[in-house]
Design an enzyme around this catalytic site. Structure first.
Site, short mmCIF file in Angstrom:
data_model
loop_
_atom_site.label_atom_id
_atom_site.label_comp_id
_atom_site.label_asym_id
_atom_site.label_seq_id
_atom_site.Cartn_x
_atom_site.Cartn_y
_atom_site.Cartn_z
N SER A 1 7.36 17.77 -1.34
CA SER A 1 7.25 17.87 -2.79
C SER A 1 5.88 17.43 -3.28
N SER A 2 5.40 16.30 -2.76
CA SER A 2 4.09 15.81 -3.21
C SER A 2 2.98 16.78 -2.85
N TRP B 1 9.25 -0.97 3.73
CA TRP B 1 8.81 0.37 3.34
C TRP B 1 7.76 0.89 4.31
N HIS C 1 13.67 -0.90 -2.33
CA HIS C 1 12.88 -1.22 -3.53
C HIS C 1 11.46 -0.69 -3.37
N HIS D 1 -7.14 -2.45 7.68
CA HIS D 1 -7.13 -3.81 7.11
C HIS D 1 -5.70 -4.33 6.93
N HIS D 2 -4.71 -3.45 7.11
CA HIS D 2 -3.33 -3.93 7.12
C HIS D 2 -2.93 -4.42 8.50
N LYS E 1 -16.22 0.76 -12.06
CA LYS E 1 -15.25 1.20 -13.06
C LYS E 1 -14.93 0.09 -14.04
N ASP F 1 -0.70 26.99 -18.69
CA ASP F 1 0.34 26.32 -17.91
C ASP F 1 -0.29 25.90 -16.59
N SER G 1 -9.34 5.28 -18.73
CA SER G 1 -10.62 5.83 -19.20
C SER G 1 -10.44 6.76 -20.39
N ARG H 1 6.77 -13.08 3.60
CA ARG H 1 7.48 -12.09 2.81
C ARG H 1 8.69 -11.57 3.59
N GLU I 1 -2.58 6.25 0.18
CA GLU I 1 -1.43 6.25 -0.70
C GLU I 1 -1.58 5.22 -1.83
N TYR J 1 -4.21 4.23 -3.20
CA TYR J 1 -5.16 4.74 -4.20
C TYR J 1 -4.61 5.94 -4.94
N HIS K 1 -2.93 3.67 3.32
CA HIS K 1 -3.96 3.17 2.44
C HIS K 1 -4.39 4.19 1.38
N THR L 1 -15.15 0.20 -7.29
CA THR L 1 -14.10 -0.24 -8.22
C THR L 1 -14.70 -1.13 -9.29
C1 HEA Z 1 5.25 0.55 -6.70
C2 HEA Z 1 5.69 -0.22 -7.42
C3 HEA Z 1 6.48 -1.46 -7.46
C4 HEA Z 1 7.01 -1.96 -8.61
C5 HEA Z 1 6.92 -1.36 -9.99
C6 HEA Z 1 7.66 -3.18 -8.25
C7 HEA Z 1 8.32 -3.99 -9.17
C8 HEA Z 1 8.91 -5.22 -8.89
N1 HEA Z 1 8.95 -5.83 -7.66
FE1 HEA Z 1 8.29 -5.02 -5.91
N2 HEA Z 1 7.62 -4.24 -4.18
C9 HEA Z 1 6.94 -3.05 -4.03
C10 HEA Z 1 6.52 -2.20 -5.05
C11 HEA Z 1 6.85 -2.38 -6.39
N3 HEA Z 1 7.54 -3.42 -6.90
C12 HEA Z 1 6.66 -2.80 -2.65
C13 HEA Z 1 5.93 -1.61 -2.06
C14 HEA Z 1 7.22 -3.89 -1.94
C15 HEA Z 1 7.19 -4.14 -0.45
C16 HEA Z 1 8.46 -3.76 0.18
C17 HEA Z 1 8.49 -4.16 1.60
O1 HEA Z 1 8.21 -5.34 1.91
O2 HEA Z 1 8.78 -3.31 2.43
C18 HEA Z 1 7.79 -4.77 -2.94
C19 HEA Z 1 8.41 -5.98 -2.64
C20 HEA Z 1 8.86 -6.88 -3.59
C21 HEA Z 1 9.25 -8.22 -3.31
C22 HEA Z 1 9.19 -8.89 -1.96
C23 HEA Z 1 10.44 -8.68 -1.24
C24 HEA Z 1 10.39 -9.29 0.11
O3 HEA Z 1 9.33 -9.46 0.68
O4 HEA Z 1 11.49 -9.57 0.62
C25 HEA Z 1 9.65 -8.78 -4.49
C26 HEA Z 1 10.13 -10.18 -4.65
O5 HEA Z 1 10.02 -10.75 -5.64
C27 HEA Z 1 9.51 -7.79 -5.51
C28 HEA Z 1 9.82 -7.96 -6.84
C29 HEA Z 1 9.58 -7.01 -7.83
C30 HEA Z 1 9.97 -7.18 -9.21
C31 HEA Z 1 10.72 -8.35 -9.77
C32 HEA Z 1 9.55 -6.05 -9.86
C33 HEA Z 1 9.71 -5.76 -11.32
O6 HEA Z 1 8.49 -5.37 -11.84
C34 HEA Z 1 10.76 -4.72 -11.57
C35 HEA Z 1 11.02 -4.57 -13.03
C36 HEA Z 1 11.96 -3.46 -13.35
C37 HEA Z 1 13.26 -3.62 -13.57
C38 HEA Z 1 13.95 -4.92 -13.48
C39 HEA Z 1 14.14 -2.46 -13.84
C40 HEA Z 1 14.49 -2.20 -15.24
C41 HEA Z 1 15.61 -2.92 -15.85
C42 HEA Z 1 16.92 -2.74 -15.62
C43 HEA Z 1 17.49 -1.91 -14.53
C44 HEA Z 1 17.90 -3.41 -16.44
C45 HEA Z 1 18.61 -4.47 -15.72
C46 HEA Z 1 17.87 -5.72 -15.84
C47 HEA Z 1 18.31 -6.91 -15.44
C48 HEA Z 1 19.57 -7.03 -14.65
C49 HEA Z 1 17.54 -8.15 -15.74
N4 HEA Z 1 9.01 -6.64 -4.93
C1 HEA Z 2 -2.40 0.41 -6.34
C2 HEA Z 2 -2.38 -0.11 -5.22
C3 HEA Z 2 -3.43 -0.95 -4.55
C4 HEA Z 2 -4.77 -1.12 -4.82
C5 HEA Z 2 -5.59 -0.49 -5.91
C6 HEA Z 2 -5.27 -2.04 -3.84
C7 HEA Z 2 -6.58 -2.45 -3.78
C8 HEA Z 2 -7.12 -3.20 -2.75
N1 HEA Z 2 -6.43 -3.75 -1.71
FE1 HEA Z 2 -4.42 -3.69 -1.45
N2 HEA Z 2 -2.47 -3.40 -1.02
C9 HEA Z 2 -1.58 -2.62 -1.73
C10 HEA Z 2 -1.87 -1.88 -2.84
C11 HEA Z 2 -3.14 -1.78 -3.40
N3 HEA Z 2 -4.26 -2.43 -3.00
C12 HEA Z 2 -0.27 -2.70 -1.16
C13 HEA Z 2 0.98 -1.99 -1.66
C14 HEA Z 2 -0.37 -3.56 -0.07
C15 HEA Z 2 0.74 -4.07 0.85
C16 HEA Z 2 1.32 -3.07 1.74
C17 HEA Z 2 2.40 -3.69 2.54
O1 HEA Z 2 2.07 -4.36 3.54
O2 HEA Z 2 3.58 -3.57 2.16
C18 HEA Z 2 -1.77 -3.96 -0.01
C19 HEA Z 2 -2.28 -4.79 0.98
C20 HEA Z 2 -3.63 -5.02 1.16
C21 HEA Z 2 -4.18 -5.61 2.34
C22 HEA Z 2 -3.40 -6.04 3.58
C23 HEA Z 2 -2.96 -7.44 3.46
C24 HEA Z 2 -2.10 -7.86 4.57
O3 HEA Z 2 -1.02 -7.29 4.75
O4 HEA Z 2 -2.52 -8.77 5.27
C25 HEA Z 2 -5.53 -5.68 2.14
C26 HEA Z 2 -6.50 -6.23 3.12
O5 HEA Z 2 -7.61 -5.93 3.13
C27 HEA Z 2 -5.81 -5.12 0.83
C28 HEA Z 2 -7.06 -5.00 0.29
C29 HEA Z 2 -7.33 -4.35 -0.91
C30 HEA Z 2 -8.67 -4.21 -1.46
C31 HEA Z 2 -9.94 -4.76 -0.89
C32 HEA Z 2 -8.53 -3.48 -2.61
C33 HEA Z 2 -9.65 -3.04 -3.51
O6 HEA Z 2 -9.53 -1.69 -3.84
C34 HEA Z 2 -9.72 -3.86 -4.77
C35 HEA Z 2 -11.03 -3.63 -5.49
C36 HEA Z 2 -11.08 -4.28 -6.82
C37 HEA Z 2 -11.75 -5.40 -7.16
C38 HEA Z 2 -12.45 -6.21 -6.14
C39 HEA Z 2 -11.72 -5.92 -8.56
C40 HEA Z 2 -12.73 -5.33 -9.49
C41 HEA Z 2 -14.11 -5.42 -9.04
C42 HEA Z 2 -15.10 -6.08 -9.69
C43 HEA Z 2 -14.89 -6.78 -10.96
C44 HEA Z 2 -16.46 -5.96 -9.10
C45 HEA Z 2 -17.06 -7.15 -8.49
C46 HEA Z 2 -16.25 -7.76 -7.44
C47 HEA Z 2 -16.70 -8.26 -6.28
C48 HEA Z 2 -18.02 -7.97 -5.67
C49 HEA Z 2 -15.83 -9.21 -5.56
N4 HEA Z 2 -4.62 -4.72 0.27
CU LIG Z 3 -4.83 -0.85 2.12
#
Ligand code: HEA
Ligand code: HEA
Ligand SMILES: [Cu+2]
Ligand code: CUA
Lengths: 551, 291, 381
Positions: free
Chosen positions: A182-183, A154, A89, A315-316, A344, A118, A281, A463, A268, A270, A266, A341
Site C-alpha cells: 500500500s505504501s 516493532w 503499539h 546506529h541502532h 531547518k 486530482d 514550513s 525498555r 522510515e 524520516y 532508519h 536538520t
Molecule cells: C509513531 C508514533 C507513536 C506514538 C504516537 C506513540 C504514542 C505513545 N506512546 Fe509509544 N511507541 C512507539 C511509537 C509511538 N508511540 C514505538 C515505535 C514504540 C516502540 C515499540 C517497541 O519497543 O517495539 C513505542 C513504545 C512505547 C513505550 C515503551 C514500551 C516498552 O518499552 O515496553 C511506551 C511506554 O510508556 C509508550 C507510550 C506511549 C504513549 C503513552 C503514547 C501516547 O502519546 C498515546 C496517546 C494516545 C491515546 C491515549 C489514544 C487516544 C485516546 C483514547 C483511546 C481514549 C482513551 C483514553 C484513556 C483510557 C485515558 N510507547
Molecule cells: C521521526 C522520527 C525520528 C527522528 C526524526 C529521529 C532523529 C534522529 N535520531 Fe532517532 N529514533 C527514532 C525516531 C527518530 N529519530 C526511533 C523510532 C528510534 C527507536 C527505534 C527502536 O529501537 O524502536 C530512534 C532511535 C535512535 C537511535 C538508536 C538508539 C538506540 O537504540 O541505542 C539513534 C542513535 O544514533 C538515533 C539518532 C537520531 C539522530 C541523530 C537524529 C537526528 O535526525 C536528529 C537531528 C536533530 C537535531 C540534532 C536537533 C536540531 C538541530 C539543531 C538545533 C542544530 C544544531 C545541533 C547540533 C550541532 C547538535 N535515533
Molecule cells: Cu535511526
C-alpha cells in the site's frame, strides 16, 4: 481566482457533459461512494479517519502499557501480553497512524497545492487505501490467535521472531507485506502527481515545501519499503521453509536481520518526519506574516537528510558486535544529520524573527513542534555517539528520544495540519477557545509523560519490560499520570474536531487565514469536490508562493 | 475527441481495488493459515488468488478499453510511465535486499564464523571445526540442514540462460522498433521469439532446480548458500514467469490490432519490465553463479 | 515500602526536572538518580565525561535557539503592533549555521573516537569470563578457573513478580540473583558474550559494559573494576516473555577474596557431583524438584504447570510428563531443537534433573507415582 472556483461549481451543478465526463458529478451517494471513490479528497478523508482510528487503538495499547508501569509489580497483564501491547503499539502507531495520516494529508493537499485536478493514478489511489483496513485487521487479529500476537517488538529481531515466535507471526508477516504494498503504491502516486500533474507553469522550485518534502518522502518510501518486504520474506522462509538467513548454524547471522531491518527502519523514521517539516514550513510563514526564510536551503536540507538517512542505519546496532570501523563510520554519518536538520530549525526560527506573529491553534502546534522536536533531536544526537550509546541503548532514554520526535514531532505536526486545513476542507471553523485549552493540556501532559523517561533511562531502566525495580517507581508514576492526561486530551480533540465538522461556525473567505499563501487558498471554501479543471496561471502561482519576498 | 484529450482523464469510481484487496487478504491470510495445518487455509488461498487474477484482468481490461477508446492523453500516458518506472525501481530495491543478504553472508557472516575480523573467539570457542569457504557446502552445524554435494556451475545451464535472456532483450527491442514503424508482422515475430526465449529460460531453470534437488542435494534448506541461491533465482524466475505472461497478453493485444506508434504504453511498460528482469539476471549470473 | 538504595550523585540535569518536581506528590527527590553514574571502570568514567559534554553542548544550542524563538514570540506579536519585515534569504547567515554546527560535531567526534577505540580493545586481558544468555538466565563460565554456574532471578523477587501478587518488595526487587558473578578488582577482565537461544544483552552500567549476546557468535568486552562493591544490571535486549526478569549482579572483591571464592566454588562443584551418587527419597526429590522447577522451568511452563497455550505446553496432564519416562528424561536433557525448550542436560546436575522430572511427574495432578533417581540420569547421559 474566484472565477475558476465558481466555474467548477457551475460544472458540478450542470454536469451535462460527454460520455466520459461523469467525473464532474458530485460525490456518489451511500457507502459505495467511499468504497469505489477515485476522488483525492474522498481518499484523503478515508486515510485520515483510518489513521485517527488507529491512533486511538494504538493509544489504547499505550494506556495498557502505562497502566501496567504505573507501579512496580505486575497488576494488570501478563508479561507476554505486555510485550504484545508494546509490539502492536509501535507497529500500529507507525504503520497505522502516522504514515496513513501523512498520506491522507498528501491526498488532500498535494493536488490543491500544485493546481492539479486530482492524483495522477486515481484508481490505484483507491487501492492503496483499501488495502490498509485489511492489513490492519490482519495485524490486530493476531492478538486473538493461539499463542497470542507478535511479542517481539516493532523491530521484530530474529531469532525471537523466527524460531521463538508464535504461529500468528506468519499473519503478521503478510500484514506487513500488505502495508508495504500500500505504501509503495501510494508513494508512486505522489511522485507521479507531483512530477506530472503540476500546473504547467509551476516549476519545481515554485512548489510549496509540503509538496517538496512529500516528493522526497515518496522516494524514501519506494526505496525503503521493498527492503522491509525482503526482510519479512526471509523471516517467512526461515520460519517455514528451512532457510538459514538469520541462523548461524547454517552460515547466516541474526545480526543480518538487523542490518536489513534498519536499512529500511532508519529511512522510515524520516518518512515520518519529513512531511512534518513540510507542514511546519507552511504554517509558520502564514502566522509570522513573513516569507519562509531560506526556501531553497530548506529544499536542499530535506534532500540531504533523505540521502544521509540511507547510510546511517547501523546506529541502532552499535552493540551488536560490529567491527570498530563500522561503529566509527556510522557514528560520524549519524551525527552529520544534525547539520541539515539544524538548518531547518534555524530557518524556522529566523522566519519567526521580526515577524508579526499571531498564535492561532495551528501556529501553537507548529511552535511546539519546533521546540519539542529539537529536544528529541538533541537526544538523538546523544544516541548517535557510539561509545555513549552503550549506556543509552535499549533504555527509556531511547523511548524518550523517539517519542519526542514522533509524538511531539510527527503527531503534533499532523494535529497542526488538521487545524490549519480543516476549515478549508469543510468550510467550518473549530472552536478556538476549546482548541487552546486542548493545546495547553496536551503540551503539558506530553512533557510530563515523556520527559521523565529520560531520567528513567539514565537511571538504568531498560525498555520493553512489564515490571521494574522500585527505584524507578516515582518517575514511572509521573510518566503514567502524564500519559493518562495526554490520552484523555484526545477525547477533547475528538470532540473539537467532530463538532467543527458538524456544526462549526461557517466561514466564507477562501483564504481562511489572513496571510495564508498557496494555491489551496484560492479555491472556494469548503473546497469543492472537483478543483482546478483549469490549471492556475503563472502570475497566480507566483503571488501565492509563500517564499517569494514581495508582500 | 480532440477536445476531451486535453483534459486529464479521471476515472469513475471502481470496484476493482476492493476486489483486489479482498483477494490479497484472502490469499495471504489463507497461505498463513495453511502453514499452520489449517485445512481451510489452502482453499481460501486459492480463492484469493483467483480473485486477484480476476481483478488484474478486469482492471487491466478496463484500462485497455479506455486506452483504445482514445480517452487517455499524453499526460495520462506519462503518469502510467512514471508509475511503471517507479514500480520497477521498487522491485530493484526488493532484489537489493536479497543481493545484500548474499553479500553479507559471503563477505561477513561466513568469514566471521570462520574467525575473521573481530570474531576470532566465535570460531575458536563456538565453531572450532568450521572453515570459511564460499560456496559454503559444510555449514557450522548441519543438524537442521541439508548438506549439498555440489553446486550449479556458471558455465552450464546458467550460461545458456544468460544467452537466452540477452537474446530475448534484443528480440523485444526489435519488436519495439517494428512497433514504432508500424510493422505489425515484425512485432508479432519479435514478440513470439521473446516469449519463446522466456519459456526456454524457464524450462531450463526448472531442469536446473530438478537437478539440484534430486542429484546435488542443493535445497532451500542447504544453509545460507542454498537460501540465497534459491531465493534469488526463485524470485527472479517468478518475475520471468510474470513477464512472460505479460508478454503473451501484449501479443494478444497486438493480434487484435492494439497499439500504434504514438500510443503503446502497455507495450513499453512490459518491455521495461522485461529488461529489468534481464538486468537482474545478469546480476545473478555474476554474483550467484560465477564469482 | 519502596526501596531507594540505588541513589547516585545528582547531576546538573536535575534542574530540568522542575516540571515533574512541581507535580510530585511527595518529595523524596534527592535520593533519585537523574543521571548516569560515573561508574567504577575507566571506560565508564570516560563515557560519563562524554555524556556530560554532549549534554552541555545541547543545552547551549538549546538556549540560543529557544532564546531566539522566545524573543520573537514575546516581542514580535502582532498584538503588540509588530510589523513583519520581509527578509527571506542570507547566504552568509546560512553558511554560518551550517559550518558552526559542523565544527561542533567534529569537536565531539574526536574524544568520542578515542573512547570508542579504548573500549573496543580487549587485548591484554588477565582473565576471561564467558557469558551465555538463556531464556531467561545467565550462565557464567570462568574459562581460566574451571568454575561455571547459572544465575537466575532471586527467588524472593520471583515470588513477588507474579501477576496479582502484590506484597512488600524485597530489597533490590528484580535486581537480585541467586548466584552473583564474582570478579576481582584491579584486573583486566575480558567478557565473551554469546547466547543459547535469542539475542540478549549483558549490561552493567557501573562497569560501562553493554554488549549483545548473539546466538552463534561471540562478542567481547572488557572491564577493569577499580572499586570493590556490588553492581547491578539487567538484560537489555528484548528476549521474550521474561526479558524483564533476567538481572545481573556483579560482586567485585579484592584479589585475595576472589581467590578464596574460586576455591570455595570448586569445592562446591565437587560436593554437588557427590550428591548425585546417593539414593533419594520421594520427599527429598519433590522438595528439591519444586525448587528447581520454580527457578528453571516455571518461567515457561508456569508455576502451576499450566504453560501458555500455543507457546509453552502445559505440564499438567502433558502426554510426555505422564507417559514414558524415557521420553520425559530425553526432552528435559536434550531439549527440543528449534523451540524454546532448552537442553537442560548441560545446565543441571544429575540430582537436580532427577528431582525436577520426579516433581513434574507427581505435581499438578500428574500422579504417576514414579520416581527418577540421579543414577538413572547419570546412565542416560
Ligand atoms: C509513531 C508514533 C507513536 C506514538 C504516537 C506513540 C504514542 C505513545 N506512546 Fe509509544 N511507541 C512507539 C511509537 C509511538 N508511540 C514505538 C515505535 C514504540 C516502540 C515499540 C517497541 O519497543 O517495539 C513505542 C513504545 C512505547 C513505550 C515503551 C514500551 C516498552 O518499552 O515496553 C511506551 C511506554 O510508556 C509508550 C507510550 C506511549 C504513549 C503513552 C503514547 C501516547 O502519546 C498515546 C496517546 C494516545 C491515546 C491515549 C489514544 C487516544 C485516546 C483514547 C483511546 C481514549 C482513551 C483514553 C484513556 C483510557 C485515558 N510507547
Ligand atoms: C521521526 C522520527 C525520528 C527522528 C526524526 C529521529 C532523529 C534522529 N535520531 Fe532517532 N529514533 C527514532 C525516531 C527518530 N529519530 C526511533 C523510532 C528510534 C527507536 C527505534 C527502536 O529501537 O524502536 C530512534 C532511535 C535512535 C537511535 C538508536 C538508539 C538506540 O537504540 O541505542 C539513534 C542513535 O544514533 C538515533 C539518532 C537520531 C539522530 C541523530 C537524529 C537526528 O535526525 C536528529 C537531528 C536533530 C537535531 C540534532 C536537533 C536540531 C538541530 C539543531 C538545533 C542544530 C544544531 C545541533 C547540533 C550541532 C547538535 N535515533
Ligand atoms: Cu535511526
Ligand atoms: Cu535476555 Cu532480555
Amino acid at each position: 481566482m474566484a472565477t475558476t472556483t465558481s466555474d467548477i461549481q457551475d460544472e458540478i451543478d450542470a454536469h451535462g457533459h460527454g460520455a466520459h465526463d461523469d467525473h464532474h458529478h458530485g460525490p456518489a451517494k451511500g457507502l459505495m461512494r467511499w468504497v469505489k471513490t477515485t476522488n483525492h479528497k474522498d481518499i484523503g478523508t478515508l486515510y485520515l479517519w483510518f489513521a485517527f482510528t488507529m491512533l486511538l487503538v494504538g493509544g489504547a495499547m499505550a494506556m495498557v502499557i502505562r497502566a501496567e508501569l504505573f507501579q512496580p509489580g505486575l497488576q494488570f497483564v501478563e508479561p507476554q501480553f505486555f510485550n504484545q501491547m508494546t509490539t502492536l503499539h509501535g507497529l500500529i502507531m507507525v504503520f497505522g497512524a502516522i504514515m496513513p495520516a501523512f498520506v491522507g494529508l498528501a491526498n488532500w493537499q498535494i493536488p490543491l497545492m500544485i493546481g492539479a485536478k486530482d492524483m495522477a493514478l486515481p484508481r490505484m489511489n483507491n487501492w492503496s487505501f483499501w488495502i490498509l483496513p485489511f492489513a490492519g485487521s490482519m495485524l490486530l487479529s493476531t492478538l486473538f490467535m493461539e499463542g497470542g500476537g507478535p511479542a517481539f517488538g516493532w523491530t521484530f529481531y530474529a531469532p525471537l521472531s523466527t524460531t521463538f515466535a508464535p504461529a500468528s507471526t506468519d499473519f503478521f508477516i503478510f500484514a506487513v507485506h500488505m502495508l508495504g504494498f500500500s505504501s509503495i503504491m501510494g508513494a508512486i502516486n505522489v511522485i507521479a502527481t507531483i512530477m506530472n500533474m503540476r500546473a504547467p507553469d509551476m516549476k519545481l522550485m515554485d512548489m510549496p515545501l509540503f509538496v517538496w518534502t512529500w516528493l522526497i518522502t515518496a522516494f524514501l518510501l519506494i526505496a525503503a519499503m521493498p527492503v522491509l518486504a525482503g526482510a519479512v520474506t526471509m523471516m517467512l522462509t526461515d520460519r517455514n521453509f528451512g532457510t538459514s538467513f538469520f541462523d548461524a548454524a547454517g552460515g547466516g547471522d541474526p545480526v543480518m536481520f538487523q542490518h536489513i531491518f534498519w536499512f529500511f527502519g532508519h529511512p522510515e523514521v524520516y518518512i515520518m518526519i519529513l512531511p512534518a517539516f513540510g507542514i511546519v514550513s507552511q504554517i509558520i510563514p502564514t502566522f509570522a506574516r513573513k516569507p519562509l526564510f531560506g526556501y531553497s536551503s530548506m529544499v536542499y536540507a530535506t534532500a540531504s537528510i533523505a540521502l544521509l538517512s540511507f547510510v546511517v542505519w547501523a546506529h541502532h546496532m552499535f552493540l551488536t558486535g560490529m567491527p570498530i570501523a563500522g561503529q566509527m563510520y556510522f557514528m560520524y554519518a549519524t551525527i552529520m544529520i544534525s547539520v541539515p536538520t539544524g538548518v531547518k530549525v534555524f530557518n524556522w526560527v529566523t522566519t519567526m524573527w521580526r515577524g508579526s506573529l499571531t498564535f492561532e491553534t495551528p501556529m501553537k502546534w507548529a511552535v511546539a513542534f519546533v521546540i519539542l522536536f529539537t529536544i528529541g533531536g538533541f537526544s538523538g544526537l546523544m544516541l548517535g555517539v557510539a561509545p555513549v550509546d552503550i549506556q543509552y541503548h535499549d533504555t527509556y532514554f531511547v523511548v524518550a528520544h523517539f517519542h519526542y520526535v514522533l509524538v511531539s514531532g510527527a503527531l503534533f505536526s499532523i494535529i497542526a495540519a488538521v487545524f490549519y486545513w480543516l476549515p478549508k476542507w469543510c468550510g467550518r471553523m473549530y472552536n478556538e477557545k476549546l482548541a487552546t485549552i486542548h493545546f495547553w493540556w496536551a503540551i503539558i501532559s506530553v512533557n510530563i509523560l515523556f520527559f521523565p523517561q529520560h531520567f528513567l533511562g539514565l537511571a538504568g531502566m531498560p525498555r520493553r519490560i512489564p515490571d521494574y525495580s522500585t527505584q524507578f517507581a516515582d518517575f514511572n508514576m509521573i510518566s503514567s499520570i502524564g500519559g493518562f492526561a495526554f490520552g484523555a486530551s484526545f477525547l477533547l480533540l475528538t470532540y473539537i474536531i467532530v463538532t467543527a465538522i458538524r456544526s462549526g461556525e461557517k466561514i466564507e473567505e477562501d483564504r481562511v487565514w489572513e496571510s495564508a499563501k498557496g494555491l489551496e487558498w484560492t479555491v472556494a471554501t469548503p473546497a469543492p469536490y472537483h478543483t482546478f479543471d483549469e490549471p492556475p496561471k503563472k502570475a497566480q502561482i507566483l503571488s501565492e508562493s509563500s517564499h517569494i519576498g514581495e508582500h | 475527441m480532440q477536445a476531451s484529450k486535453e483534459e486529464y482523464f479521471i476515472p469513475d469510481g471502481s470496484y476493482w481495488p476492493i476486489v483486489g484487496s479482498i483477494g490479497m487478504a484472502s490469499m495471504l491470510g489463507g497461505f498463513a493459515s495453511s502453514l499452520h495445518d489449517n485445512s481451510l487455509g489452502t482453499g481460501i488461498m486459492v480463492l484469493g488468488f483467483g480473485l486477484i487474477i480476476f481483478m488484474v484482468f478486469g482492471w487491466m481490461g478496463q484500462v485497455v478499453h479506455e486506452s483504445e477508446q482514445g480517452i487517455y492523453n499524453k499526460q495520462v500516458d506519462r503518469s502510467f510511465r512514471m508509475g511503471m518506472g517507479w514500480f520497477i525501481f521498487s522491485e530493484v530495491m526488493f532484489f537489493a535486499a536479497f543481493f545484500g543478504a548474499l553479500w553479507y553472508a559471503r563477505n561477513l557472516s561466513v568469514p566471521w564464523l570462520g574467525g575473521s575480523s573481530n570474531n576470532a573467539f566465535t570460531n575458536t570457542v563456538l565453531w572450532p571445526e568450521f572453515k570459511s569457504v564460499w560456496p559454503l557446502l559444510q555449514m557450522p552445524d548441519a543438524a537442521n540442514f541439508t548438506v549439498p554435494k555440489a553446486i550449479i556451475h556458471a558455465w552450464e545451464i546458467p550460461a545458456i540462460n544468460t544467452l537466452c535472456l540477452l537474446l530475448s532483450g534484443a528480440t523485444l527491442t526489435w519488436a519495439h522498433w517494428a512497433l514504432l514503424n508500424n510493422n505489425r508482422k515484425q512485432i508479432i515475430v519479435g514478440l513470439i521469439a521473446t516469449i519463446a526465449l522466456g519459456v526456454i529460460f524457464l524450462s531450463l531453470q526448472v531442469a536446473e532446480y530438478a537437478e539440484a534437488y534430486q542429484h546435488l542435494d542443493l535445497k532451500l534448506s542447504s544453509g545460507i548458500y542454498g537460501s540465497t541461491f534459491f531465493m534469488l533465482t526463485g524470485f527472479h524466475g517468478l518475475h520471468v514467469t510474470l513477464g512472460t505472461i505479460m508478454l503473451i497478453v501484449i501479443l494478444m493485444r497486438v493480434l487484435r490490432g492494439h497499439f500504434n506508434p504514438d500510443n503503446h504504453f502497455g507495450f513499453e511498460g512490459v518491455a521495461w519490465y522485461w529488461h529489468f528482469v534481464d538486468v537482474v539476471w545478469l546480476g545473478l549470473f555474476i554474483f550467484v553463479y560465477w564469482l | 515500602m519502596l526501596n531507594r538504595r540505588y541513589s547516585i550523585d545528582i547531576s546538573p540535569l536535575y534542574k530540568w526536572a522542575i516540571i515533574p518536581l512541581l507535580l510530585m506528590p511527595y518529595a523524596a527527590f534527592a535520593e533519585y538518580g537523574l543521571n548516569l553514574p560515573k561508574g567504577v571502570t575507566p571506560v565508564s568514567n570516560n563515557i560519563y565525561g562524554l555524556h556530560m559534554m554532549i549534554f552541555w553542548v545541547c543545552v547551549g544550542i538549546g538556549v540560543i535557539v529557544f532564546g531566539a524563538m522566545a524573543y520573537s514570540i514575546f516581542f514580535h506579536r502582532k498584538s503588540k503592533g509588530a510589523v513583519s519585515s520581509n527578509f527571506h534569504e542570507s547566504t552568509v547567515v546560512e553558511l554560518i549555521w551550517t559550518l558552526v554546527p559542523l565544527g561542533i560535531l567534529i569537536a565531539i567526534a574526536f574524544p568520542a573516537t578515542k573512547v570508542l577505540i579504548d573500549l573496543e580493545n580487549t587485548d591484554k586481558a588477565e582473565m576471561t569470563v564467558k557469558i551465555t544468555g538463556y531464556q531467561w538466565k545467565w550462565q557464567y563460565e570462568y574459562l581460566d578457573d574451571d568454575v561455571s554456574f547459572f544465575s537466575n532471578l532471586s527467588s524472593d523477587s520471583n515470588d513477588v513478580r507474579q501477576l496479582g501478587k502484590s506484597g512488600t518488595f524485597p530489597d533490590n526487587y528484580l535486581l537480585d540473583v541467586d548466584r552473583r558473578l564474582v570478579l576481582p578488582v584491579d584486573t583486566r577482565i575480558r567478557f565473551l558474550m554469546t547466547s543459547n537461544d535469542v539475542i540478549h544483552s549483558w549490561w552493567v552500567r557501573e562497569l560501562g559494559v553493554k554488549q549483545d549476546a548473539n546466538p552463534g557468535f561471540i562478542n567481547d568486552a572488557w572491564a577493569l573494576i577499580e572499586k570493590p562493591g556490588v553492581y547491578r544490571g539487567q538484560c537489555a535486549e528484548l528476549c521474550g516473555k521474561d526479558h524483564g526478569f533476567m538481572p545481573i549482579v556483579v560482586e567485585a572483591k579484592s584479589k585475595e577474596d576472589y581467590a578464596a571464592w574460586v576455591n570455595e566454588q570448586q569445592a562446591l562443584q565437587k560436593a554437588a557431583a557427590a550428591a548425585g551418587e546417593k539414593e533419594w527419597t520421594k520427599d527429598e526429590l519433590m522438595v528439591q524438584g519444586q525448587k528447581v522447577y520454580s527457578t528453571s522451568c516455571a518461567g515457561c511452563h508456569g508455576v502451576t504447570g499450566q504453560g501458555i497455550p500455543g507457546t509453552f505446553p502445559a505440564m499438567a496432564g502433558s502426554a510426555i510428563a505422564t507417559g514414558d519416562v524415557k521420553a520425559h528424561i530425553n526432552i528435559v536433557m536434550n531439549g527440543s531443537a528449534g523451540t524454546a525448550m532448552q537442553a537442560f542436560g548441560g545446565q543441571l546436575n544429575d540430582s537436580d534433573l532427577a528431582a525436577v522430572i520426579t516433581y513434574e511427574r507427581n505435581a499438578f495432578g500428574n500422579n504417576t507415582g514414579e520416581l527418577v533417581q540421579p543414577s538413572t540420569i547419570k546412565s542416560a547421559r
